[in-house]
Scaffold this active site. Structure first.
Site, PDB file in Angstrom:
ATOM      1  N   CYS A  70       0.833  -1.207   0.000  1.00  0.00           N
ATOM      2  CA  CYS A  70       0.000   0.000   0.000  1.00  0.00           C
ATOM      3  C   CYS A  70       0.874   1.266   0.000  1.00  0.00           C
ATOM      4  O   CYS A  70       1.525   1.580   0.997  1.00  0.00           O
ATOM      5  CB  CYS A  70      -0.933  -0.017   1.210  1.00  0.00           C
ATOM      6  N   CYS A 112      -0.117   3.905   2.590  1.00  0.00           N
ATOM      7  CA  CYS A 112       0.274   3.455   3.927  1.00  0.00           C
ATOM      8  C   CYS A 112       1.705   3.891   4.228  1.00  0.00           C
ATOM      9  O   CYS A 112       2.024   4.320   5.351  1.00  0.00           O
ATOM     10  CB  CYS A 112       0.184   1.944   4.045  1.00  0.00           C
TER      11      CYS A 112
END
Length: 329
Positions: free
Chosen positions: A71, A74
Site C-alpha cells: 500500500c 500506507c
C-alpha cells in the site's frame, strides 16, 4: 525562576522535596515525560489484539493503523502518524496491524480500504479516518480522541493545588509547601502555587523570604490577585507589629469600650494572629457604634481583610453576613 525544591532553607530543620506526581513522572521533572518510542508504537497480531489494543485502551487511547506492505499511501502515512504519536508524549499509543498477515480483525471491523486508522477507548472503537492525511490533520485527530496537549497536566495541577490549600487549612504547612513546590517545578509561573508557597512561608514566620519571593516576580505575575493578597497580608503583619501590646489594648477597651482607635488596633493584631473571626467582630462593633469613625473605617478595614482571607474563608462568610445586616437594616 528559582529552584523550589527547598523553598524554606532551614525551615523545620529538614530538606523539603517535591513529592507530588503528574502523569507518570515525578513533579521535579516536566509534568509529562516523553515516553520511549518503543513503548508508544508497536506491531500486533490477531492473537495479540486483545492485549495490545482492547486492554491497553482502558489506560489511554490506542490508535490502530491497518496497513499492508503493498500500500503506497500506507507508506506515506507511517512516518507522519509515528511522528505525531511520539510528539503526543504518551497521550495515545499506536498499534500497527498488517492486514495481509492478519485479516480477521479488519474483516470484523469492516475495514475495506487502507490505510485506515481506528481509535480505541475503553476497549471500543470510537473514531477513525482513512487515507494518508497530512500531519496537521493527524495531530487534530489525536487531540480529538485524547484531549489537547496539557489538558491532563492542567487537571492534575488543579487537583494538587486544591489538596495543598486543604493542607494549609489543616495546619500541615510542610506538606502544603511540598505540593506547591511540585507544581512550581512543572509550572514555574503558576500564580496560585507562588502565592501558596508565600503563604506557607508567612505561616512559618519566614516573612522576609515570602516578600522576596513575591517582589522578585515579573510584573504581570505580581499583579495577580493571589499574589497581591499575600503582599497585603505581609503589609498587615508589618503594621500590626507597631500597634502595641494586645493585652494593654484589651485593658483599655475594658475601661472604655468606645475607644475605637484601640479596638481598630486590636482587630489588626488579632487578624495577623489568625484570630480572624475575633478581628471581624471588633470591626463590626465599631460599625454598629459609629459609622462615622475614620470615615467608616471599620467597614473599609474589614473589606481589606476580605481581600486577604478570600471569599471562601469561614471568617469572610460570617463577617459578610453580619456586614449586610448592618448596612441594610
Amino acid at each position: 525562576m528559582s529552584d523550589y525544591g527547598n523553598p524554606f532553607g532551614g525551615y523545620g530543620n529538614q530538606q523539603m522535596t517535591a513529592k507530588a506526581q503528574f502523569g507518570d513522572s515525578p513533579a521535579a521533572s516536566p509534568a509529562v515525560a516523553s515516553a520511549p518510542a518503543a513503548a508508544l508504537i508497536k506491531d500486533t497480531t490477531t492473537a495479540g489484539f486483545t492485549r495490545d489494543v482492547l486492554e491497553e485502551s482502558r489506560q489511554q487511547p490506542v490508535l490502530v493503523d491497518f496497513w499492508a506492505p503493498w500500500c503506497g499511501p500506507c507508506k506515506q502515512l507511517t512516518p507522519v502518524i509515528e511522528k505525531a504519536v511520539n510528539e503526543a508524549d504518551g497521550r495515545v499509543k499506536l498499534v500497527k496491524l498488517n492486514i495481509d498477515d492478519h485479516p480477521a480483525i479488519p474483516g470484523q471491523l469492516g475495514i475495506q480500504s487502507i490505510p485506515a486508522v481506528v481509535a480505541f477507548v475503553d476497549s471500543r472503537p470510537i473514531d477513525g479516518f482513512m487515507g494518508a492525511l497530512p500531519e496537521s490533520q493527524v495531530k487534530q485527530f489525536i487531540d480529538k480522541v485524547a484531549g489537547p496537549a496539557g489538558a491532563d497536566q492542567a487537571a492534575e495541577i488543579a487537583a494538587v493545588l486544591e489538596e495543598a490549600a486543604g493542607l494549609v487549612t489543616a495546619g500541615d504547612i510542610d506538606g502544603a509547601a511540598q505540593l506547591f513546590a511540585a507544581v512550581l517545578q512543572a509550572d514555574p509561573d503558576n500564580v496560585k502555587a507562588l502565592a501558596g508557597m508565600a503563604e506557607c512561608m508567612i505561616v512559618a514566620n519566614q516573612h522576609v523570604r515570602a516578600r522576596e519571593l513575591l517582589t522578585q516576580l515579573p510584573e504581570e505575575l505580581t499583579k495577580a490577585p493571589e499574589v497581591q493578597a499575600q503582599l497585603k497580608r505581609l503589609d498587615q503583619i508589618d503594621e500590626a507589629r507597631k500597634l502595641g501590646d494586645p493585652v494593654a489594648l484589651e485593658h483599655t477597651l475594658s475601661l472604655n469600650p468606645d475607644d475605637h482607635d484601640a479596638r481598630m488596633k486590636l482587630a489588626k493584631i488579632r487578624n495577623v494572629e489568625g484570630r480572624r473571626e475575633e478581628a471581624a467582630e471588633h470591626l463590626l462593633l465599631i460599625m454598629r457604634r459609629d459609622r462615622a469613625y475614620d470615615d467608616d473605617g471599620g467597614r473599609r478595614q474589614l473589606l481589606q481583610f476580605f481581600e486577604v482571607w478570600g471569599p471562601k474563608d469561614p471568617a469572610t462568610i460570617m463577617a459578610r453576613r453580619k456586614l449586610s445586616s448592618i448596612l441594610f437594616s
